[in-house]
Scaffold this motif. Structure first.
Motif, mmCIF file in Angstrom:
data_model
loop_
_atom_site.group_PDB
_atom_site.id
_atom_site.type_symbol
_atom_site.label_atom_id
_atom_site.label_comp_id
_atom_site.label_asym_id
_atom_site.label_seq_id
_atom_site.Cartn_x
_atom_site.Cartn_y
_atom_site.Cartn_z
ATOM 1 N N TYR A 1 0.851 -1.194 0.000
ATOM 2 C CA TYR A 1 0.000 0.000 0.000
ATOM 3 C C TYR A 1 0.884 1.241 0.000
ATOM 4 C CZ TYR A 1 -3.828 -3.136 1.150
ATOM 5 O OH TYR A 1 -4.760 -4.143 1.117
ATOM 6 N N TYR B 1 -2.420 4.302 -3.880
ATOM 7 C CA TYR B 1 -2.095 3.182 -4.780
ATOM 8 C C TYR B 1 -1.912 1.893 -3.992
ATOM 9 C CZ TYR B 1 -0.696 6.796 -8.230
ATOM 10 O OH TYR B 1 -0.667 7.859 -9.095
ATOM 11 N N TYR C 1 -2.396 -0.598 -8.943
ATOM 12 C CA TYR C 1 -3.754 -0.061 -8.913
ATOM 13 C C TYR C 1 -3.758 1.328 -8.266
ATOM 14 C CZ TYR C 1 -5.099 -5.024 -9.378
ATOM 15 O OH TYR C 1 -5.235 -6.316 -9.785
ATOM 16 N N ALA D 1 -6.646 4.119 -6.371
ATOM 17 C CA ALA D 1 -7.938 4.012 -5.674
ATOM 18 C C ALA D 1 -8.942 5.052 -6.138
ATOM 19 C CB ALA D 1 -7.724 4.152 -4.167
ATOM 20 N N TRP E 1 -10.237 -0.481 -6.741
ATOM 21 C CA TRP E 1 -8.841 -0.360 -7.171
ATOM 22 C C TRP E 1 -8.816 -0.444 -8.695
ATOM 23 C CZ3 TRP E 1 -5.552 1.316 -3.702
ATOM 24 C CH2 TRP E 1 -5.727 0.998 -2.358
ATOM 25 N N THR F 1 -10.087 -6.124 -5.794
ATOM 26 C CA THR F 1 -10.207 -4.796 -6.388
ATOM 27 C C THR F 1 -11.365 -3.975 -5.808
ATOM 28 O OG1 THR F 1 -11.554 -5.681 -8.181
ATOM 29 C CG2 THR F 1 -9.171 -5.533 -8.571
#
Ligand code: FEO
Ligand code: CA
Ligand code: CA
Length: 686
Positions: free
Chosen positions: A372, A383, A413, A415, A443, A538
């Motif tokens: 994270y 992200y 990914y 957010a 995500w 996700t």
């Protein structure tokens, strides 16, 4: 040769209701007084996400309830967690304290709770190697500094050395930036000052020892694991941008080896025992044309830099032929093995390039690792990275070697948050009628297994210009995500959004439920739960645990439902950490400019009747921020990095003499000085 004089520092005082103007200039290249660099409209995926949210909302409260139950089940049992520190062997916390009263920002003292003491474990300038000279404030040189502990630590960790029976450990600390005005005598030639400042950047690893678990730690000069990482240290590039044309320079035509790491802020320790450190405000070290989309989006300008390294080395001025890409080689997560002083550290481009605050890793239930990460800039993003491969269990050399490749390939990914009380968000910070700032989130993929899923961008472009990729996907503009960390006991993820006084100002984004205050001066903390407890998935739900400030003066505050008259005021949350009982600990950066108190370290309960109870544990000296908290509560001890004490002083008028506090009129002892020395401090039960 005529020398450019050192750039004058700005007028002293606080800027934009937050931190000191000196810190703004030296740490962030005045990021908060320049124009906002995220001018994207972020609409591309908005309609898709909104319609999906509406569909799921229509499923009603029953569906939400099922989701919550799954989160609870998964994080309680199925989710693998980072291994506890080796050799602890305890169950109970041993860190009882009564909250200290807030300390006025003018006080130059380290304040700890009653029944506790503190000592510096290591200070800026302390000698690391057998041949390191002792610190001598009046006779500093770059060569000496390169053999001594660097300046202004942010991320720290203390990891016990296996088999040492708790008597030896390794300390990691990074060195975010320097303040030459208070570090070195003004009589030194400018080139010497630049050299000393440069050598005070980077990272340090140093061994600690103690007689037994009840005694405080001391560092060991000349120990085998001791190491300084300087701007000359080679880093191996991994991930989609390794070998890319975007990284090639005159000195590195292969685009695979980068010298140095810069602006290292927060970080994390991986389950396999390496350290991650975020390259944050790297832009302030480079001169660029400032005209490309990439330059503008990353705050790169054609201004001379604050430290002027471009005077001595061509690579810091990326307008020079052959060095156009040097600026693309910073802004990554670096990985360091503190147990191998001969190892080559890595820069992981699969985790993207932005103003990386830090990265914290957990292991998902499917065995993949999840990092994270926050991008600390007004209106930038949150992200996460999910590895392609799964973690190897155990601490064997083979497992460790395999795990050290996990961050080289995976999915990246960004957010997007969707609130459930949208119509009630007016920027005042007033709690919506459902009693929470909360909602769902998604995500959005940028890279999948190192392949780009962003139309019109290659994987290497996504890895190097990650902000531009995220803009296209409709990510949510956040109020400066600092540290982001999963709770090792519950799997829930905590995001410190430190502040954003431009929220709702001019053409900038207005308040939304995840960033609910216009002119957000005091910041907030997001609590995020991955759907089904699946950290590699996700979808997520979220709520605001804290809407920070001084509740006595600001009604627009929220403390997880805890009575507001029974909490310590807290503002500008920055680093987060957890104790062995799953309590959240938050360090702050900016309280003097907001609530008027010194920055500090705060414990926050998360469960049951304790949820939202904020208790201040310590306060740092004048002009300092609190960084890198480590909570070894079972040993009754806490470590913090005291960063930029005495920041607003000058050589002749120092604001702090932390940590030595030599009484005026008495001669400093060996290795002591009446100037502030940023240090890693241990606080322990007396
Ligand atoms: Fe270096 Fe975002 O704090
Ligand atoms: Ca709500
Ligand atoms: Ca920080």
């Amino acid at each position: 040769m005529t020398e450019t004089p050192r750039r004058l520092l700005p007028m002293l005082g606080s800027t934009r209701g937050k931190r000191s103007a000196v810190t703004c200039a030296l740490k962030c290249d005045n990021a908060c007084s320049d124009a906002v660099c995220n001018t994207s409209t972020n609409t591309y995926f908005r309609d898709i996400v909104s319609s999906e949210f509406s569909r799921r909302s229509a499923l009603g409260a029953g569906a939400a309830g099922a989701l919550t139950l799954l989160v609870g089940m998964q994080t309680g049992a199925g989710s693998a967690q980072a291994a506890p520190p080796p050799g602890t062997g305890y169950r109970k916390s041993n860190l009882p304290f009564d909250a200290i009263a807030p300390v006025d920002a003018s006080v130059d003292a380290m304040t700890v709770p009653q029944g506790y003491g503190w000592k510096p474990v290591i200070r800026w300038g302390d000698p690391l190697f057998a041949n390191s000279p002792a610190f001598d404030a009046e006779s500093q040189t770059a060569a000496a500094q390169a053999l001594q502990f660097g300046y202004n630590c942010d991320y720290t960790d203390v990891l016990e050395i296996e088999g040492s029976k708790g008597r030896r450990a390794v300390l990691f600390a990074n060195h975010e930036y320097t303040n030459e005005t208070i570090m070195v005598p003004p009589t030194l030639p400018a080139a010497d000052v630049r050299g000393i400042g440069k050598a005070a950047h980077g990272l340090s690893v140093v061994e600690l020892e103690r007689r037994n678990r009840n005694k405080p730690w001391s560092y060991v000069q000349g120990a085998p694991l001791n190491r300084r990482y300087l701007t000359t240290t080679p880093y191996e590039v991994t991930g989609p941008a390794a070998g890319s044309d975007l990284l090639k320079t005159k000195d590195d035509p292969a685009g695979r080896t980068i010298l140095g790491t810069l602006g290292n802020c927060a970080g994390g320790t991986t389950p396999w025992g390496t350290i991650l450190s975020g390259e944050e405000n790297f832009n302030g070290y480079f001169v660029a044309t400032g005209t490309s989309d990439g330059d503008r989006r990353y705050g790169l300008t054609n201004r001379p830099t604050a430290r002027g390294w471009e005077i001595d080395e061509a690579r810091w001025d990326t307008r020079n032929a052959g060095y156009e890409n040097e600026k693309h080689r910073f802004g990554y997560i670096v990985e360091v093995d503190p147990f191998d002083p001969t190892s080559t550290p890595k820069k992981h481009t699969a985790l993207g390039r932005f103003k990386h605050e830090g990265a914290n890793v957990t292991v998902a239930s499917d065995g993949r690792v999840v990092a994270y990460m926050g991008d600390d800039e007004r209106f930038d993003y949150l992200y996460k990275f999910v590895s392609t491969n799964t973690v190897q269990p155990g601490t064997s050399a083979a497992a460790r070697k395999a795990n050290m490749t996990l961050l080289s390939e995976g999915s990246l990914y960004v957010a997007r948050f969707q609130g459930d009380s949208v119509a009630e968000i007016d920027g005042s910070g007033r709690l919506p009628s459902d009693g929470a700032f909360d909602g769902v989130g998604e995500w959005l993929p940028l890279l999948v297994d190192n392949r780009s899923v962003v139309a019109g961008m290659t994987a290497e472009e996504v890895a190097v210009f990650t902000r531009l990729a995220a803009d296209r996907m409709g990510a949510t503009k956040m109020d400066r995500c600092e540290d982001v960390q999963p709770n090792p006991l519950t799997g829930r993820v905590y995001v410190a959004c430190t502040n954003n006084t431009n929220r709702g100002v001019g053409s900038n984004a207005i308040a939304d439920e995840a960033n609910p205050r216009t002119l957000n001066r005091d910041g907030h903390v997001v609590e995020l739960s991955e759907a089904g407890g699946n950290a590699s998935g996700t979808r997520f739900t979220w709520n605001l645990l804290l809407v920070c400030g001084d509740p006595a003066r600001s009604p627009a505050t929220y403390f997880g439902g805890y009575p507001k008259d029974k909490v310590s005021p807290i503002s500008c949350p920055d680093n987060v950490a957890f104790d062995s009982q799953g309590n959240l600990w938050i360090s702050t950066d900016g309280q003097p400019g907001t609530v008027g108190y010194s920055d500090g370290l705060f414990k926050v309960g998360l469960e049951g009747a304790e949820r939202g109870r904020v208790q201040q544990f310590l306060a740092v000296p004048r002009d300092a921020e609190t960084c890198g908290p480590i909570i070894h509560d079972q040993e009754g001890t806490v470590f913090v990095a005291v960063q930029h004490p005495g920041e607003d002083g000058s050589w002749a008028n120092q604001h702090s003499s932390f940590p030595d506090y030599v009484p005026s009129g008495s001669a400093p002892g060996k290795g002591q000085a009446a100037l502030p020395r940023p240090s890693v401090v241990q606080v322990y039960r007396a």
